[in-house]
Scaffold this motif. Structure first.
Motif, PDB file in Angstrom:
ATOM      1  N   ASN A  37     -48.308  39.054 -31.516  1.00  0.00           N
ATOM      2  CA  ASN A  37     -47.976  37.708 -31.993  1.00  0.00           C
ATOM      3  C   ASN A  37     -46.553  37.274 -31.656  1.00  0.00           C
ATOM      4  O   ASN A  37     -46.021  36.339 -32.264  1.00  0.00           O
ATOM      5  CB  ASN A  37     -48.202  37.606 -33.497  1.00  0.00           C
ATOM      6  N   HIS A  53     -50.951  27.099 -39.777  1.00  0.00           N
ATOM      7  CA  HIS A  53     -50.274  28.365 -39.552  1.00  0.00           C
ATOM      8  C   HIS A  53     -48.820  28.085 -39.167  1.00  0.00           C
ATOM      9  O   HIS A  53     -48.535  27.160 -38.402  1.00  0.00           O
ATOM     10  CB  HIS A  53     -50.944  29.147 -38.420  1.00  0.00           C
ATOM     11  N   LYS A  54     -47.923  28.908 -39.662  1.00  0.00           N
ATOM     12  CA  LYS A  54     -46.513  28.751 -39.321  1.00  0.00           C
ATOM     13  C   LYS A  54     -46.190  29.527 -38.045  1.00  0.00           C
ATOM     14  O   LYS A  54     -46.804  30.542 -37.736  1.00  0.00           O
ATOM     15  CB  LYS A  54     -45.624  29.247 -40.458  1.00  0.00           C
ATOM     16  N   TYR A  70     -45.632  34.065 -33.880  1.00  0.00           N
ATOM     17  CA  TYR A  70     -46.725  33.307 -34.458  1.00  0.00           C
ATOM     18  C   TYR A  70     -47.306  34.039 -35.665  1.00  0.00           C
ATOM     19  O   TYR A  70     -47.238  35.270 -35.764  1.00  0.00           O
ATOM     20  CB  TYR A  70     -47.839  33.102 -33.426  1.00  0.00           C
ATOM     21  N   ASP A  71     -47.922  33.294 -36.556  1.00  0.00           N
ATOM     22  CA  ASP A  71     -48.678  33.881 -37.637  1.00  0.00           C
ATOM     23  C   ASP A  71     -49.826  34.721 -37.050  1.00  0.00           C
ATOM     24  O   ASP A  71     -50.514  34.274 -36.128  1.00  0.00           O
ATOM     25  CB  ASP A  71     -49.233  32.769 -38.530  1.00  0.00           C
ATOM     26  N   GLN A  72     -50.017  35.919 -37.555  1.00  0.00           N
ATOM     27  CA  GLN A  72     -51.013  36.816 -36.962  1.00  0.00           C
ATOM     28  C   GLN A  72     -52.422  36.229 -37.012  1.00  0.00           C
ATOM     29  O   GLN A  72     -53.208  36.381 -36.070  1.00  0.00           O
ATOM     30  CB  GLN A  72     -50.984  38.163 -37.684  1.00  0.00           C
ATOM     31  N   SER A 105     -53.301  33.137 -36.752  1.00  0.00           N
ATOM     32  CA  SER A 105     -53.468  32.134 -35.694  1.00  0.00           C
ATOM     33  C   SER A 105     -53.735  32.797 -34.350  1.00  0.00           C
ATOM     34  O   SER A 105     -54.503  32.274 -33.533  1.00  0.00           O
ATOM     35  CB  SER A 105     -52.231  31.235 -35.613  1.00  0.00           C
TER      36      SER A 105
END
Length: 366
Positions: A292, A236-237, A264-266, A268
């Motif tokens: 996020n 995840h990015k 954050y990537d949702q 993740s």
């Protein structure tokens, strides 16, 4: 990961080669023996302590052609390649590493205490696999990062040969690129030799006066990370942005105060909420906030070494909807100044002893 390895190798090259051609090379070898620290109960393979290995290195000796050589007592700067066998071939295997380091002393004596610190990359022959190697909960990436620290006593035998006895510590981590991310920690004892083919007399240490700027320096930095949340997860990015003010307070360091924002990537965040809910035995009717984004205030210091700086920061969240994070975090890393206004930065963000992510960023300063 495909971006992080070239970035780190480029950084290692810049650090090790940012010296004058007139400096003397020296070469050495250190055999080591030690034991792995078992710091979690579910890592039974770390009970074995027959760790052994060898390190080969090459460094350059600073003779004072640059200002920072005088500031840090004519340090040695070099590259080391090492091999370590854990003594547990099926689960842990062996590792090789490539690191760059700064080796310093404040002593003028013939026989000196020295401090060697640095970072780099490590290759592990065995890693965690949920089916084939589930006992290896320490190493989950083929390529990880290493932080090194060594205290050694060096004895000069003659003009060209030196003998040393040392106590070393190594820490491996992938910065949550893969899970589990327990990492590897081990102390070692060792001894070795160093050879200087063309020795030169060391100059007297000078008390260098630096007329540094007292003005406030404003900097902004954007960064990207790749991370996992649970075992066998996809990458995840995460994106982060920071703006901070810095004021140089001595010829060695700058004080930093700023603001951090992270997105954050949702997916993740959703996965992390699931993990947190299972560990905390939350009821089905308890709903966790799945926001996020985060925001924090930071304070820290920047140790100035030529074009390279060492960053150490602490931060307190002012906005953090996630329940699974603590209310504070710390950041460690390296900054490389391409010029007065443009820099790159590689840092580790961690909550206590738990890594959150490795950040790879670019920034501008005014």
């Amino acid at each position: 990961m495909r971006f992080s390895i070239p970035f780190l190798l480029l950084l290692i090259s810049n650090l090790s080669l940012a010296q004058d051609a007139g400096h003397s090379w020296s070469f050495g070898a250190n055999p080591y023996y030690g034991g792995v620290l078992k710091y979690k109960k579910n890592m039974k393979q770390l009970e074995y302590t027959n760790l052994h290995g060898i390190e080969l290195y090459a460094n350059k000796i600073a003779y004072g052609s640059k200002t920072w050589h005088h500031l840090y007592g004519y340090p040695q700067w070099g590259i080391a390649a090492s091999y370590v066998n854990y003594g547990v071939p099926d689960e842990l295997g062996w590792v090789t590493s490539l690191t760059t380091y700064l080796d310093m002393t404040s002593s003028k004596k013939k026989h000196k205490w020295r401090l060697n610190i640095g970072t780099g990359i490590v290759y592990s022959s065995e890693r965690f696999d949920a089916v084939e190697n589930k006992e290896n909960k320490a190493i989950s990436s083929t390529i990880s990062y290493v932080m090194r620290g060594t205290v050694h006593k060096e004895f000069q035998l003659n003009e060209k040969w030196f003998f040393n006895a040392n106590l070393a510590f190594r820490h491996y981590s992938n910065g949550k690129l893969n899970m589990p991310n327990n990492g590897m920690n081990y102390p070692m004892v060792g001894f070795g030799i160093r050879y200087v083919p063309h020795p030169e007399p060391m100059p007297e240490k000078q008390d260098v006066q630096i007329d540094y700027s007292r003005k406030i320096r404003i900097a902004a930095r954007g960064a990207i990370s790749w991370r996992e949340v649970w075992q066998e997860d996809v990458k995840h990015k995460a994106y982060s942005f920071a703006v901070y003010a810095g004021k140089q307070v001595s010829k060695y360091n700058r004080i930093l105060v700023g603001l951090d924002a992270t997105k954050y990537d949702q997916k993740s965040i959703d996965n992390a909420n699931n993990v947190y809910g299972l560990k905390s035995n939350l009821g089905e009717d308890e709903v966790l906030d799945n926001g996020n984004t985060q925001a924090a205030v930071t304070i820290g210091t920047e140790l100035l070494i030529s074009k390279v700086s060492v960053i150490v920061q602490g931060a307190i969240y002012v906005y953090k909807p996630q329940a699974f994070y603590s209310g504070w975090y710390q950041r460690y890393g390296l900054l490389y100044n391409f010029n007065e206004h443009l820099f790159s930065q590689m840092t580790l963000k961690a909550h206590g002893r738990t890594a959150d992510m490795i950040e790879f960023g670019l920034g501008v300063a005014f």
